[in-house]
Design a protein around this motif. Structure first.
Motif, PDB file in Angstrom:
ATOM      1  N   THR A 133       0.958  -1.290  -0.159  1.00 27.59           N
ATOM      2  CA  THR A 133      -0.088  -0.020   0.146  1.00 27.59           C
ATOM      3  C   THR A 133       0.890   1.220   0.127  1.00 27.59           C
ATOM      4  O   THR A 133       0.640   1.973  -0.738  1.00 27.59           O
ATOM      5  N   ILE A 134       1.804   1.274   0.888  1.00 27.39           N
ATOM      6  CA  ILE A 134       2.853   2.472   1.023  1.00 27.39           C
ATOM      7  C   ILE A 134       3.369   2.665  -0.529  1.00 27.39           C
ATOM      8  O   ILE A 134       3.499   3.587  -0.943  1.00 27.39           O
ATOM      9  N   ASN A 135       3.972   1.500  -0.914  1.00 22.42           N
ATOM     10  CA  ASN A 135       4.594   1.715  -2.179  1.00 22.42           C
ATOM     11  C   ASN A 135       3.760   2.002  -3.412  1.00 22.42           C
ATOM     12  O   ASN A 135       4.014   3.028  -4.184  1.00 22.42           O
ATOM     13  N   ARG A 136       2.347   1.907  -3.361  1.00 19.35           N
ATOM     14  CA  ARG A 136       1.347   2.099  -4.411  1.00 19.35           C
ATOM     15  C   ARG A 136       1.168   3.737  -4.092  1.00 19.35           C
ATOM     16  O   ARG A 136       1.257   4.514  -5.229  1.00 19.35           O
ATOM     17  N   LEU A 137       0.966   3.979  -2.846  1.00 23.29           N
ATOM     18  CA  LEU A 137       0.771   5.532  -2.731  1.00 23.29           C
ATOM     19  C   LEU A 137       1.901   6.306  -3.031  1.00 23.29           C
ATOM     20  O   LEU A 137       1.683   7.469  -3.825  1.00 23.29           O
ATOM     21  N   LEU A 138       2.997   5.896  -2.644  1.00 23.94           N
ATOM     22  CA  LEU A 138       4.222   6.997  -2.929  1.00 23.94           C
ATOM     23  C   LEU A 138       4.643   6.754  -4.585  1.00 23.94           C
ATOM     24  O   LEU A 138       4.974   7.807  -5.158  1.00 23.94           O
ATOM     25  N   ASN A 139       4.738   5.508  -5.067  1.00 23.48           N
ATOM     26  CA  ASN A 139       5.267   5.435  -6.368  1.00 23.48           C
ATOM     27  C   ASN A 139       4.433   5.182  -7.478  1.00 23.48           C
ATOM     28  O   ASN A 139       4.903   5.576  -8.640  1.00 23.48           O
ATOM     29  N   GLU A 140       3.261   5.069  -7.244  1.00 21.68           N
ATOM     30  CA  GLU A 140       2.060   5.028  -8.337  1.00 21.68           C
ATOM     31  C   GLU A 140       1.354   6.188  -8.394  1.00 21.68           C
ATOM     32  O   GLU A 140       1.095   6.545  -9.375  1.00 21.68           O
ATOM     33  N   GLU A 141       0.742   6.459  -7.247  1.00 20.60           N
ATOM     34  CA  GLU A 141      -0.179   7.594  -7.169  1.00 20.60           C
ATOM     35  C   GLU A 141       0.394   8.969  -6.693  1.00 20.60           C
ATOM     36  O   GLU A 141      -0.141  10.109  -6.788  1.00 20.60           O
ATOM     37  N   GLY A 142       1.748   8.953  -6.643  1.00 16.49           N
ATOM     38  CA  GLY A 142       2.502  10.397  -6.645  1.00 16.49           C
ATOM     39  C   GLY A 142       2.150  11.175  -5.236  1.00 16.49           C
ATOM     40  O   GLY A 142       2.476  12.454  -5.076  1.00 16.49           O
ATOM     41  N   TYR A 143       1.891  10.409  -4.034  1.00 15.32           N
ATOM     42  CA  TYR A 143       1.625  10.827  -2.855  1.00 15.32           C
ATOM     43  C   TYR A 143       3.177  11.578  -2.037  1.00 15.32           C
ATOM     44  O   TYR A 143       4.017  10.676  -2.463  1.00 15.32           O
ATOM     45  N   THR A 144       3.042  12.139  -1.347  1.00  7.58           N
ATOM     46  CA  THR A 144       4.336  12.400  -0.552  1.00  7.58           C
ATOM     47  C   THR A 144       4.023  11.632   0.818  1.00  7.58           C
ATOM     48  O   THR A 144       3.292  10.920   0.980  1.00  7.58           O
TER      49      THR A 144
END
Length: 128
Positions: free
Chosen positions: A57-68
């Motif tokens: 989930t963290i990987n998806r948020l940071l690396n796919e969805e562009g979250y900080t």
């Protein structure tokens, strides 16, 4: 030989499986308090299935969805570990993530509906 989906994984195994370097996984442990793999003798990390899902989930948020980091942390705060595909950002974190325009549109529609309800109530009260 692959491990069962319910098996614990070492940091090296998880790193290879998800193509994330071990030092990034250790950094995420510092940044995301809810990510707490078991530590055995010699501080060897063992990731439980729920830890693996949290990392995904963290990987998806940071690396796919562009979250900080800050935005991803807010999106995950107060949630129990869920599979990566089921976690969506909350409206309260829209300013940190890529969903801000959608939330503003939703707020406009909601505001319009609330004003309509207010007008109906006002009309009903004046007739009573």
């Amino acid at each position: 030989m692959t491990k069962d989906s319910g098996a614990f994984r070492t940091i090296g195994e998880l790193s290879k499986e998800l193509n994330i370097k071990p030092h990034i996984l250790r950094y995420w442990e510092d940044q995301f308090g809810m990510l707490q793999p078991l530590k055995r003798a010699g501080s060897r990390r063992h990731y439980r299935p729920e830890d693996v899902e949290m990392v995904k989930t963290i990987n998806r948020l940071l690396n796919e969805e562009g979250y900080t980091i800050k935005g991803a942390r807010k999106a995950l705060t107060g949630r129990k570990t869920q599979p990566a595909k089921d976690v969506t950002p909350q409206a309260s974190v829209a300013s940190e993530g890529p969903m801000a325009p959608t939330v503003k549109e939703d707020n406009g529609v909601m505001l319009k509906e609330l004003k309509t309800i207010r007008d109906r109530l006002s009309s009903a009260l004046s007739q009573a």
